[in-house]
Design an enzyme around this catalytic site. Structure first.
Site, PDB file in Angstrom:
ATOM      1  N   ASN A   9     -12.092 -30.833 -31.714  1.00  0.00           N
ATOM      2  CA  ASN A   9     -11.510 -31.975 -32.418  1.00  0.00           C
ATOM      3  C   ASN A   9     -10.209 -32.323 -31.699  1.00  0.00           C
ATOM      4  O   ASN A   9      -9.200 -31.656 -31.872  1.00  0.00           O
ATOM      5  CB  ASN A   9     -11.239 -31.609 -33.882  1.00  0.00           C
ATOM      6  N   TRP A  10     -10.295 -33.364 -30.895  1.00  0.00           N
ATOM      7  CA  TRP A  10      -9.115 -33.736 -30.091  1.00  0.00           C
ATOM      8  C   TRP A  10      -8.025 -34.392 -30.931  1.00  0.00           C
ATOM      9  O   TRP A  10      -6.917 -34.599 -30.457  1.00  0.00           O
ATOM     10  CB  TRP A  10      -9.526 -34.689 -28.964  1.00  0.00           C
ATOM     11  N   LYS A  11      -8.362 -34.777 -32.157  1.00  0.00           N
ATOM     12  CA  LYS A  11      -7.411 -35.481 -33.029  1.00  0.00           C
ATOM     13  C   LYS A  11      -6.831 -36.694 -32.299  1.00  0.00           C
ATOM     14  O   LYS A  11      -7.530 -37.312 -31.489  1.00  0.00           O
ATOM     15  CB  LYS A  11      -6.331 -34.515 -33.529  1.00  0.00           C
ATOM     16  N   HIS A  99     -11.707 -34.149 -43.012  1.00  0.00           N
ATOM     17  CA  HIS A  99     -10.705 -33.261 -42.417  1.00  0.00           C
ATOM     18  C   HIS A  99      -9.468 -33.233 -43.316  1.00  0.00           C
ATOM     19  O   HIS A  99      -9.120 -34.256 -43.922  1.00  0.00           O
ATOM     20  CB  HIS A  99     -10.345 -33.754 -41.010  1.00  0.00           C
ATOM     21  N   GLU A 101      -6.479 -33.415 -42.671  1.00  0.00           N
ATOM     22  CA  GLU A 101      -5.477 -34.434 -42.319  1.00  0.00           C
ATOM     23  C   GLU A 101      -5.855 -35.793 -42.929  1.00  0.00           C
ATOM     24  O   GLU A 101      -4.991 -36.558 -43.353  1.00  0.00           O
ATOM     25  CB  GLU A 101      -5.334 -34.501 -40.790  1.00  0.00           C
ATOM     26  N   GLU A 171     -11.797 -24.939 -43.021  1.00  0.00           N
ATOM     27  CA  GLU A 171     -10.520 -24.972 -42.312  1.00  0.00           C
ATOM     28  C   GLU A 171      -9.375 -24.755 -43.303  1.00  0.00           C
ATOM     29  O   GLU A 171      -8.923 -25.720 -43.947  1.00  0.00           O
ATOM     30  CB  GLU A 171     -10.332 -26.321 -41.618  1.00  0.00           C
ATOM     31  N   GLY A 177      -3.085 -25.629 -36.825  1.00  0.00           N
ATOM     32  CA  GLY A 177      -1.955 -25.986 -35.974  1.00  0.00           C
ATOM     33  C   GLY A 177      -0.736 -25.106 -36.174  1.00  0.00           C
ATOM     34  O   GLY A 177       0.356 -25.423 -35.702  1.00  0.00           O
ATOM     35  N   SER A 217      -6.464 -22.718 -35.767  1.00  0.00           N
ATOM     36  CA  SER A 217      -5.880 -21.895 -34.705  1.00  0.00           C
ATOM     37  C   SER A 217      -6.903 -21.012 -33.989  1.00  0.00           C
ATOM     38  O   SER A 217      -6.592 -19.897 -33.578  1.00  0.00           O
ATOM     39  CB  SER A 217      -4.726 -21.047 -35.256  1.00  0.00           C
ATOM     40  N   GLY A 238      -8.961 -27.413 -32.703  1.00  0.00           N
ATOM     41  CA  GLY A 238      -8.011 -28.483 -32.442  1.00  0.00           C
ATOM     42  C   GLY A 238      -7.271 -28.243 -31.125  1.00  0.00           C
ATOM     43  O   GLY A 238      -7.808 -28.476 -30.033  1.00  0.00           O
ATOM     44  N   GLY A 239      -6.048 -27.755 -31.216  1.00  0.00           N
ATOM     45  CA  GLY A 239      -5.164 -27.616 -30.059  1.00  0.00           C
ATOM     46  C   GLY A 239      -5.805 -26.976 -28.829  1.00  0.00           C
ATOM     47  O   GLY A 239      -5.673 -27.497 -27.714  1.00  0.00           O
TER      48      GLY A 239
HETATM   49  P1  13P Z   1      -6.002 -26.178 -34.608  1.00  0.00           P
HETATM   50  O1  13P Z   1      -7.123 -25.508 -33.847  1.00  0.00           O
HETATM   51  O2  13P Z   1      -5.057 -26.917 -33.730  1.00  0.00           O
HETATM   52  O3  13P Z   1      -5.356 -25.224 -35.565  1.00  0.00           O
HETATM   53  O4  13P Z   1      -6.706 -27.308 -35.504  1.00  0.00           O
HETATM   54  C1  13P Z   1      -7.807 -26.986 -36.278  1.00  0.00           C
HETATM   55  C2  13P Z   1      -8.414 -28.230 -36.771  1.00  0.00           C
HETATM   56  O5  13P Z   1      -7.859 -28.914 -37.607  1.00  0.00           O
HETATM   57  C3  13P Z   1      -9.714 -28.623 -36.203  1.00  0.00           C
HETATM   58  O6  13P Z   1     -10.278 -29.674 -36.910  1.00  0.00           O
END
Ligand code: 13P
Length: 255
Positions: A9-11, A99, A101, A171, A177, A217, A238-239
């Protein structure tokens, strides 16, 4: 055997140049995946079309391109939104729905997410449905009820055949994050619980066919340990998915 998935997930990250480079890096690798393993790349909306073009040219049959969101209505005067039909017409196959977010920043409710799940399914998209509790709920020890309610209110209108078309991603918000990963025991405990909730509603055989990904994470250093848990069917990353070497190692950690 249910699908094991390494999903990126590149966000809202990367310029088109950076995105193209990362896509080229990822799509040029042969991981010798097993038939039940899959890589999903959820790229920002403006990069879906180039991502699909690159994916088609690569011939990577076990890679899929995913959107990070879609709107709940079919079409019309919804400035700035992306419809499920548009995604399907691009040959995008997956869409992240719910998600944390989106829930927290854009106030998406369980009821709205139920509509998004329905419209995505009606265009044959695979929803990657996210659930997970904030820190306060985890500290109060009520995470199971909290997450079960998210499933109940957004998914329980689906029948047993349809629920199997979804991927679920657990999640925990406190792990997103933050660098603070859930332990593999915490992840397994919740994934096992989620599967038991699905089993209660749809039967054990159906619950056993739904892939449940862990997100929060995930990185190269902890992916193998997390994915080795019996109810953890991969990760939503994500990251670490923005760094080719990291994500490549996460793909290789699928069991
Ligand atoms: P991180 O891997 O950056 O913690 O993000 C997780 C996430 O929200 C994937 O959708």
């Amino acid at each position: 055997m249910r699908q094991q998935i390494a999903a990126a997930n590149w966000k809202m990250n990367l310029t088109i140049g950076q995105a193209e480079k990362l896509l080229d890096d990822i799509l040029s690798v042969d991981w010798a995946l097993k038939p039940w393993q899959q890589v999903v790349l959820a790229v920002p909306a403006p990069y879906l079309y180039p991502a699909v073009q690159k994916w088609k040219a690569s011939g990577q049959s076990q890679v899929s391109i995913s959107a990070q969101n879609c709107y709940s209505e079919k079409s019309g005067a919804y400035t700035g939104e992306t419809s499920a039909e548009m995604l399907a017409s691009l040959v995008v196959t997956h869409v992240i729905i719910g998600h944390s977010e989106r829930r927290e920043i854009f106030h998406e409710t369980n009821a709205l997410l139920a509509k998004k799940v329905d419209i995505a399914l009606s265009f044959n998209l695979t929803p990657i449905f996210c659930c997970g509790e904030p820190l306060s709920i985890r500290e109060a020890g009520t995470q199971n009820a909290f997450v079960a309610k998210q499933l109940e209110e957004s998914l329980y209108h689906l029948d047993a055949e349809t629920i199997q078309k979804l991927v679920i991603a657990y999640e925990p918000i406190w792990a997103i994050g933050t660098g603070k990963t859930a332990t593999s025991e915490q992840a397994q405990e919740m994934h096992h619980y989620l599967r038991s909730v699905l089993a209660h509603k749809y039967g054990a055989a159906v619950a056993g066919r739904v892939s449940i990904l862990y997100g929060g994470s995930v990185k190269a250093a902890n992916a193998q340990e997390l994915f080795s848990q019996p109810d953890v069917d991969g990760g939503l990353v994500g990251g670490a998915s923005l760094i080719h070497k990291e994500f490549d190692a996460i793909i290789r950690a699928l069991k």
